[in-house]
Design a protein around this motif. Structure first.
Motif, short mmCIF file in Angstrom:
data_model
loop_
_atom_site.label_atom_id
_atom_site.label_comp_id
_atom_site.label_asym_id
_atom_site.label_seq_id
_atom_site.Cartn_x
_atom_site.Cartn_y
_atom_site.Cartn_z
N ARG A 134 47.85 38.56 41.98
CA ARG A 134 48.95 38.83 42.75
C ARG A 134 50.07 39.56 42.12
O ARG A 134 50.34 39.24 41.24
CB ARG A 134 49.52 37.81 43.85
N GLY A 174 39.34 33.06 45.70
CA GLY A 174 38.80 31.67 45.74
C GLY A 174 37.70 31.50 44.75
O GLY A 174 37.82 31.92 43.54
N ASN A 211 43.28 36.62 46.58
CA ASN A 211 42.58 35.16 46.54
C ASN A 211 41.38 35.24 46.69
O ASN A 211 40.82 35.28 47.90
CB ASN A 211 43.37 34.23 47.42
N ALA A 245 42.52 34.38 41.60
CA ALA A 245 43.62 35.14 42.27
C ALA A 245 44.39 35.85 41.52
O ALA A 245 44.38 35.63 40.28
CB ALA A 245 44.39 33.98 42.83
N ASN A 256 38.37 29.30 40.74
CA ASN A 256 39.13 29.78 41.43
C ASN A 256 39.43 31.02 41.02
O ASN A 256 39.77 31.31 39.48
CB ASN A 256 40.32 29.21 42.18
N ASN A 279 48.59 34.65 39.13
CA ASN A 279 47.35 34.64 38.78
C ASN A 279 46.66 33.33 38.32
O ASN A 279 47.21 32.39 38.00
CB ASN A 279 46.97 35.66 37.72
N ASP A 280 45.46 33.15 38.69
CA ASP A 280 44.28 32.14 37.96
C ASP A 280 43.50 32.70 37.17
O ASP A 280 42.51 33.38 37.51
CB ASP A 280 43.70 31.52 39.46
N GLY A 288 46.53 28.38 38.36
CA GLY A 288 47.44 28.96 38.91
C GLY A 288 48.89 29.13 38.26
O GLY A 288 49.27 27.92 38.05
#
Length: 134
Positions: free
Chosen positions: A124, A36, A34, A122, A120, A71-72, A93
């Protein structure tokens, strides 16, 4: 997993790795980030970057595995060369999934590509199976 971190070309809105500039390579034991509104490091800007992770996992069981990306912005995921998630678009997201059959003890290649446009960031990667929790 080997992580190659790129700065996107300001003129290439497709986020092509061919036109991006490699800024940093490192080993990431997990894809669980993340960022950010910050930078992943290594002189990479907080916005307009891409990452390509590559490596392998060794499944414990011979069965169907579901892979999940959280994911973003954009993401693509290949398992053993097969594209199972393709969401290469600017987005907030989100979680996506794809399923493949794997064989116990046999390494499976993993390639995950990710980009952050603005705001943002992110990324994962998770997986699970009928006998292994997500």
């Amino acid at each position: 997993l080997k992580g190659d971190y790129y700065q996107s070309s300001a003129t290439d809105m497709t986020r092509s790795f061919g036109t991006a500039t490699l800024r940093m390579t490192r080993t990431d034991t997990l894809i669980n980030f993340n960022f950010g509104t910050g930078s992943p490091g290594g002189g990479i800007p907080a916005d307009g970057f891409q990452v390509r992770w590559s490596g392998s996992i060794v499944p414990k069981y011979s069965e169907s595995y579901t892979f999940y990306t959280q994911n973003d912005d954009g993401v693509r995921l290949w398992i053993n060369g097969n594209l199972i998630i393709d969401r290469w678009t600017v987005q907030g997201g989100a979680e996506y999934s794809g399923t493949v059959n794997l064989t116990a003890g046999q390494p499976a290649t993993v390639v995950m590509e990710y980009f952050d446009a603005t705001g943002n960031a992110a990324a994962r990667l998770l997986w699970g199976s009928p006998t292994q929790c997500k």
